[in-house]
Scaffold this active site. Structure first.
Site, PDB file in Angstrom:
ATOM      1  N   GLY A  58     -25.816 -24.268   6.583  1.00 41.80           N
ATOM      2  CA  GLY A  58     -24.403 -24.573   6.775  1.00 41.80           C
ATOM      3  C   GLY A  58     -23.534 -24.010   5.669  1.00 41.80           C
ATOM      4  O   GLY A  58     -22.426 -23.508   5.922  1.00 41.80           O
ATOM      5  N   CYS A  59     -24.028 -24.057   4.443  1.00 40.15           N
ATOM      6  CA  CYS A  59     -23.251 -23.578   3.300  1.00 40.15           C
ATOM      7  C   CYS A  59     -23.091 -22.059   3.346  1.00 40.15           C
ATOM      8  O   CYS A  59     -22.037 -21.524   2.992  1.00 40.15           O
ATOM      9  CB  CYS A  59     -23.906 -24.008   1.996  1.00 40.15           C
ATOM     10  SG  CYS A  59     -23.974 -25.812   1.832  1.00 40.15           S
ATOM     11  N   THR A  60     -24.136 -21.379   3.803  1.00 38.18           N
ATOM     12  CA  THR A  60     -24.056 -19.924   3.947  1.00 38.18           C
ATOM     13  C   THR A  60     -23.069 -19.562   5.055  1.00 38.18           C
ATOM     14  O   THR A  60     -22.249 -18.649   4.895  1.00 38.18           O
ATOM     15  CB  THR A  60     -25.446 -19.328   4.227  1.00 38.18           C
ATOM     16  OG1 THR A  60     -26.304 -19.613   3.106  1.00 38.18           O
ATOM     17  CG2 THR A  60     -25.377 -17.828   4.433  1.00 38.18           C
ATOM     18  N   ALA A  84     -19.548 -20.126   3.661  1.00 37.03           N
ATOM     19  CA  ALA A  84     -19.182 -19.118   2.665  1.00 37.03           C
ATOM     20  C   ALA A  84     -18.915 -17.764   3.317  1.00 37.03           C
ATOM     21  O   ALA A  84     -17.939 -17.082   2.976  1.00 37.03           O
ATOM     22  CB  ALA A  84     -20.288 -18.997   1.615  1.00 37.03           C
TER      23      ALA A  84
END
Length: 196
Positions: free
Chosen positions: A73-75, A78
């Site tokens: 999710g963070c990738t 970003a």
């Protein structure tokens, strides 16, 4: 059964009932739209001090907190910010990501995904706490292949995924504590258009 409280017992009960509110306020949980954005200084992904005083009140700043570098999710979040950055920059908006990852972790993350905005290393969770973002403490790690080599990215603080927009007056203009990772940048683009 007696329902009588002594004055001392009532005072203790009242103190216990108000204690969580005092703690929450100290940690920034009471931050709302219209409040001044908290000031802080922390290392960025280049190892330089990133001082909020140099940015807040000068342009619109999107400050987004995320759990960890090199995770799904963070990738996605970003990379979506990376791909939306030109549109945001055209509105004089600066994007800054914040997590409990180290400077080195951020460098690997940026290299792996060609990220084009600063990442701040909130390794002790103090920036998240100033903004009222919930954190969990405890060592965690992520294995990632970067340029054909395996790296282990360790962190001791994991923040929840929250996004803030800080306006040109240095005030919180928008706060989202239920962020949808991949959709966040498109939503923020609409928010900042309304601030122009």
């Amino acid at each position: 059964m007696s329902r009588t409280f002594s004055a001392c017992g009532s005072l203790v009960l009242l103190s216990l009932l108000t204690l969580p509110m005092v703690v929450a306020k100290e940690q920034g949980d009471s931050l709302s739209v219209g409040d001044d954005a908290p000031q802080f200084s922390v290392q960025d992904d280049k190892g330089n001090q990133w001082k909020s005083a140099d940015h807040f009140g000068k342009k619109i700043v999107v400050l987004y907190f995320y759990p960890a570098d090199m995770t799904g999710g963070c990738t996605a979040q970003a990379c979506a910010y990376r791909d939306t950055l030109a549109d945001l920059a055209s509105q004089e908006v600066e994007v800054v990501g914040v997590s409990g990852d180290s400077v080195q972790n951020h460098q690997w993350f940026k290299k792996a995904h060609q990220l084009n905005f600063p990442l701040l290393a909130d390794v002790d969770g103090k920036v998240a706490e100033k903004f009222g973002v919930p954190i969990t403490r405890g060592s965690k790690s992520v294995k990632a292949m970067i340029d054909g080599s395996e790296h282990i990215l360790k962190r001791d603080v994991t923040a929840k995924r929250w996004t803030f927009v800080i306006d040109r007056d240095g005030k919180i203009a928008y706060k989202d504590d239920k962020v949808q990772a991949k959709q966040d940048p498109a939503k923020i683009l609409e928010v900042v258009k309304d601030l122009q």
